[in-house]
Design an enzyme around this catalytic site. Structure first.
Site, mmCIF file in Angstrom:
data_model
loop_
_atom_site.group_PDB
_atom_site.id
_atom_site.type_symbol
_atom_site.label_atom_id
_atom_site.label_comp_id
_atom_site.label_asym_id
_atom_site.label_seq_id
_atom_site.Cartn_x
_atom_site.Cartn_y
_atom_site.Cartn_z
ATOM 1 N N HIS A 1 -36.662 -6.793 15.972
ATOM 2 C CA HIS A 1 -35.704 -6.954 14.868
ATOM 3 C C HIS A 1 -35.107 -8.366 14.805
ATOM 4 C CE1 HIS A 1 -36.059 -2.621 14.668
ATOM 5 N NE2 HIS A 1 -35.288 -2.563 13.597
ATOM 6 N N GLY B 1 -41.991 -6.279 12.356
ATOM 7 C CA GLY B 1 -42.153 -4.838 12.192
ATOM 8 C C GLY B 1 -41.237 -4.257 11.141
ATOM 9 N N HIS B 2 -40.065 -4.838 10.955
ATOM 10 C CA HIS B 2 -39.137 -4.358 9.922
ATOM 11 C C HIS B 2 -38.958 -5.446 8.876
ATOM 12 C CE1 HIS B 2 -36.049 -2.298 7.808
ATOM 13 N NE2 HIS B 2 -35.748 -1.457 8.782
ATOM 14 N N HIS C 1 -42.794 3.877 7.289
ATOM 15 C CA HIS C 1 -41.337 3.950 7.267
ATOM 16 C C HIS C 1 -40.848 3.568 5.869
ATOM 17 C CE1 HIS C 1 -37.197 2.677 8.254
ATOM 18 N NE2 HIS C 1 -37.292 3.438 9.343
ATOM 19 N N GLU D 1 -39.608 8.640 9.732
ATOM 20 C CA GLU D 1 -38.605 8.389 8.695
ATOM 21 C C GLU D 1 -39.284 7.840 7.442
ATOM 22 O OE1 GLU D 1 -35.866 5.726 10.594
ATOM 23 O OE2 GLU D 1 -35.070 7.284 11.913
ATOM 24 N N GLU E 1 -33.645 9.050 4.066
ATOM 25 C CA GLU E 1 -32.614 8.156 4.587
ATOM 26 C C GLU E 1 -31.873 7.463 3.447
ATOM 27 O OE1 GLU E 1 -32.311 4.150 7.383
ATOM 28 O OE2 GLU E 1 -34.056 5.467 7.571
ATOM 29 N N CYS F 1 -30.670 4.557 3.352
ATOM 30 C CA CYS F 1 -31.193 3.199 3.180
ATOM 31 C C CYS F 1 -32.446 3.183 2.297
ATOM 32 C CB CYS F 1 -31.529 2.578 4.532
ATOM 33 S SG CYS F 1 -30.092 2.076 5.486
ATOM 34 N N CYS G 1 -27.203 1.416 9.912
ATOM 35 C CA CYS G 1 -27.759 0.715 8.749
ATOM 36 C C CYS G 1 -27.319 1.330 7.431
ATOM 37 C CB CYS G 1 -29.281 0.682 8.843
ATOM 38 S SG CYS G 1 -30.037 2.289 9.128
ATOM 39 N N CYS G 2 -27.137 2.665 7.383
ATOM 40 C CA CYS G 2 -26.839 3.311 6.104
ATOM 41 C C CYS G 2 -25.442 2.997 5.577
ATOM 42 C CB CYS G 2 -27.068 4.818 6.214
ATOM 43 S SG CYS G 2 -28.808 5.251 6.457
#
Length: 851
Positions: free
Chosen positions: A175, A232-233, A295, A347, A363, A365, A438-439
């Site tokens: 991250h 990755g994100h 994801h 997710e 989710e 997000c 995160c949300c």
């Protein structure tokens, strides 16, 4: 581990794109090249729109008074992490370092972005001073070359913590780039709000360092070889576009494009679960992808960046991919609420038509990402259907994520709840915060941007009203300023009054969106949902008091192209009957069920209104004769929203209720907007209501933990019962003494184990533990962990999902998920107590992929 062998050679097209720094960056995102015939589209920014609205204004007042200050307080651990890093770099390393964390700073940066949007609309000197202090910490924590990641700057990041043993050695899950991407977005927002460069300079310093290390080579990283691995994100890609626009830096735009071009090319992971190539959309070059994968949040951020880069360069390199992915999504994989990512575990996206209700993920997000991506798709294509999806995701999928109080949140958004299953990361209700936050922080930054979603123009001949809310703004077409004001009670009322006032007579086209839900075919674009026996809908249009008999429709907008004079008046009336929606029969979870909508709002039945378990409710089939009674007796009422300062909606219609083991009786079914549920206490909720009594729950369903046939513990106090751990009874708190419990009293300080035998091999989705704590001899543990076993083999350590931890929170389930499919027939929980205390459990909640 160092970032492997030299990456594979890119295609000629990829090489061309990586060298795109020579292209000039447009001053505004989406600006067309000189060769294009169509003028670029400019969304009117949020700070140029004044809200005068009974629906959104109270929410933004709560955002300012509650959500953002609350979220800033909750993200103080990130501030402490930055402070420790700054002190360490100054030669004063704290004795007690914060525990290593991969993404805690990203949550802080998102809240800073949301705070900046609020500053742009109303000064707040105290808030501004707080942001300036954090900006100073960031600058002092940052490496001399621009690198910014607390764990590695402090020297305690490691592969054990999924960070790699040094900078950029595990970008698949560290991250590092995700964090700084959110810093870039916060920096842009704060610069625009205040004109200050403190955050912007830190962001630019890091972004230029990243571009150098990943695409040119830096001797301090990867032995000087360009890293060229996609994170990755996703997040940095879209953030670089915004930063490039703000700084007028074409090199940063080229870096954004380069990150897109190397995804699925220079590094393709292998494995299952979070190591699957599809998990982070690395299974193919992005321009060749044709269906949503992996994801859901990462995917939505990727698709947003692809649209941004195409718009910024005036190209269509990713358009075919985006169009195919979008069509697949609205035809097969999106919930009625605009929610994305229906499957647990990753997710993310499951198979086509895999859209469970109670067991879905959705989710918050991902709904935020759906809004952002579809706004970009509108800017590319100028078609209203993309705004229709953005609006549905905003008003239903995203808005449900936060309570009216502004300090309680959903991470997971089911379309059915029984009132006791802890679906929301350990709770059957909204939570005050999450270990992975995160949300709530995404909501802190999304909702203040709503005013920027209402209008757009091309600077010349066209002015779009893209969403409806009481508001006013000023735009310039050609060299003529135009004031535009909306008066409306939308989304509860379909009447929209607009006053159009050019400074002088000016011809242009006013384009007003006619949503998909206003037709008689479907609530959403795509083939996934259809209407049963639709009630008459449609719209009427008046201009200066004259009805337009045959309005002109283009791309989902009604067009009024005329010479406008000051104080021209337009009235658009969108009919809002309550409609019954039916899902494609391939959606197994929705067969024999209907959902109800009104306007852009999905409706749901909630236990607090109906006085019964909503899973026991039965509605008439809209295709039957009984549907006439449904329509004839349907009532629509407006009243005060609980704990809010504006009107809400309640719909009443005839239905039936069948208690467990009882007779069916008539019932006045009450429905409220989905975004409102769980604001008045915990209870059941249902969106998709059965029309067939065979779908009602059977007696005995859900009375105990599924699959558990035996429970054992290393020690159980004589007055306790180890079977209480799996009796299916939900505690009120961690100190609840009204329920049976298991404790290890009086074995103070002694480690304990609890074993659960299953009824056969199952694929574990999650385990949640609700600890007992009497604030005396039995307290929450110091640590705990999980092992699993299959077919009598050895106990195996449980590999945690990338964002999970063995939390020890009170008054909720502490939930863990597997990183990859976990097949087992027994579980062993190891619990380490505090030295002076014993440990206890009130309940363990298990979920399985196979029922």
């Amino acid at each position: 581990m160092r970032l492997g062998s030299p990456p594979r050679r890119l295609s000629p097209a990829s090489g061309r794109l990586l060298g795109a720094a020579a292209l000039l960056l447009s001053v505004a995102l989406g600006r067309a090249t000189a060769q294009e015939a169509t003028p670029p589209l400019h969304p009117v920014p949020f700070d140029a729109v004044e809200l005068e609205d009974r629906f959104w204004s109270p929410r933004l007042a709560t955002q300012r008074a509650v959500l953002v200050p609350f979220a800033l307080d909750k993200t103080e651990p990130a501030v402490a992490y930055l402070r420790a890093t700054a002190e360490h770099r100054a030669g004063h390393t704290p004795a007690d370092l914060p525990r290593p964390h991969r993404y805690v700073c990203s949550d802080l940066y998102k809240v800073l972005e949301g705070a900046a949007y609020l500053l742009a609309t109303a000064p707040d000197p105290a808030l501004e001073r707080r942001i300036d202090a954090i900006a100073d910490l960031i600058a002092r924590a940052q490496g001399d070359d621009g690198y910014l990641y607390c764990a590695h700057l402090l020297g305690h990041g490691s592969a054990e913590h999924m960070m790699g043993d040094g900078p950029y050695r595990y970008v698949l899950h560290s991250h590092e780039l995700y964090n700084v991407g959110h810093l870039y977005e916060a920096a842009v927002a704060y610069h625009r709000a205040t004109g200050k460069r403190n955050l912007l300079d830190a962001a630019l310093k890091n972004a230029r360092h990243v571009a150098r290390a990943f695409f040119e080579g830096d001797p301090a990283y990867n032995d000087g070889t360009p890293i060229r691995q996609a994170p990755g994100h996703e997040e940095i890609e879209l953030a670089l576009v915004r930063l490039a626009e703000e700084a007028h830096d074409p090199d940063l735009l080229a870096a954004a494009r380069s990150f897109l071009e190397i995804r699925g090319v220079t590094h393709v992971p292998s494995g299952e679960g979070v190591m699957s190539p599809r998990y982070a959309q690395q299974h193919a070059p992005v321009a060749q992808q044709r269906e949503p994968a992996g994801h859901a949040v990462r995917a939505a951020y990727l698709y947003t960046a692809m649209a941004d880069v195409d718009a910024a360069y005036g190209t269509d390199d990713y358009t075919a991919a985006l169009d195919a992915i979008w069509s697949d999504l609205v035809d097969t994989r999106m919930h009625l609420t605009g929610g994305l990512g229906a499957t647990h575990g990753i997710e993310g996206f499951g198979a086509p038509y895999e859209l469970p209700n109670a067991d879905t993920y959705n989710e918050t997000c991902a709904a935020v990402g759906n809004v952002l991506w579809n706004l970009r798709m509108f800017r590319l294509h100028r078609e209203a259907r993309y705004l229709d999806v953005a609006e549905i995701a905003l008003l239903n999928g995203a808005l449900a994520g936060v309570a009216l109080s502004g300090d309680r949140f959903f991470y997971v958004n089911p379309l059915e709840a029984d009132g006791h299953t802890a679906f929301n990361h350990g709770r059957p209700e909204r939570s005050p915060w999450f270990g992975t936050a995160c949300c709530p922080t995404n909501l802190a930054r999304l909702l203040p941007q709503v005013p920027g979603m209402l209008f757009a123009h091309d600077g010349d001949q066209n002015l779009w009203v893209t969403m409806y809310a009481g508001s006013r703004t000023r735009v310039t077409l050609g060299d003529v300023p135009i004031e535009l004001a909306q008066r409306t009670g939308y989304p509860l009322d379909g009447r929209i009054e607009l006053t159009v006032s050019p400074a002088e007579r000016r011809r242009f086209a006013l384009r007003l969106r006619i949503p998909t839900w206003n037709g008689d075919r479907s609530f959403l674009p795509g083939a996934l949902y259809q209407r049963d026996s639709p009630r008459p809908a449609g719209f009427t249009l008046e201009v200066d008091g004259a009805r337009i008999a045959e309005p002109r429709l283009e791309q989902g907008f009604v067009v009024v192209d005329r010479s406008w004079t000051p104080d021209s008046h337009v009235v658009l009336e969108l009919a809002m009957p309550v409609q019954a929606e039916r899902a494609d029969p391939r959606v197994e979870a929705d067969r024999g069920r209907v959902a109800f909508t009104r306007g852009p709002l999905v409706l749901c039945a909630e236990e607090v209104d109906n006085g019964v378990d909503t899973t026991r409710l039965l509605v008439p089939d809209p295709e039957d004769a009984a549907a006439e009674a449904l329509a004839e007796h349907l009532q629509v009422e407006f009243g005060a929203e609980p704990r809010a300062r504006h009107k809400s909606l309640r719909v009443t219609l005839p239905a039936a209720v069948q208690p467990l083991g009882g007779e069916t009786s008539t019932h006045a079914l009450k429905l409220v907007p989905y975004y409102l549920w769980n604001n008045r206490g915990t209870g059941s909720m249902t969106v998709w209501l059965p029309t067939d009594a065979a779908l009602l729950p059977k007696p005995g369903d859900g009375l105990h933990q599924p699959g558990v046939v035996a429970v054992r513990a290393s020690h159980t106090f004589a007055q306790d019962d180890v079977k209480a751990i799996a009796d299916g009874r939900l505690p009120k708190s961690s100190a609840d003494t009204s329920l049976p419990r298991w404790t290890s009293w009086p074995e103070r300080g002694k480690a304990q184990t609890v074993e659960l035998d299953l009824d056969g091999p199952r694929t574990l989705r999650s385990l949640g533990l609700w600890f007992y704590d009497d604030r005396g001899g039995v307290q929450r543990p110091v640590e705990w962990s999980l092992e699993t076993r299959l077919d009598g083999g050895d106990w195996q350590p449980f590999e945690l999902y990338v964002t999970d931890a063995y939390d020890k929170e009170l008054d909720q389930f502490n939930v863990v998920h597997p990183a990859a499919p976990c097949r087992c027939d027994a579980l062993r929980i190891r619990i380490v107590p505090r030295a002076e205390a014993c440990v206890g459990l009130l309940e363990a909640e298990l979920a399985f992929e196979d029922g």
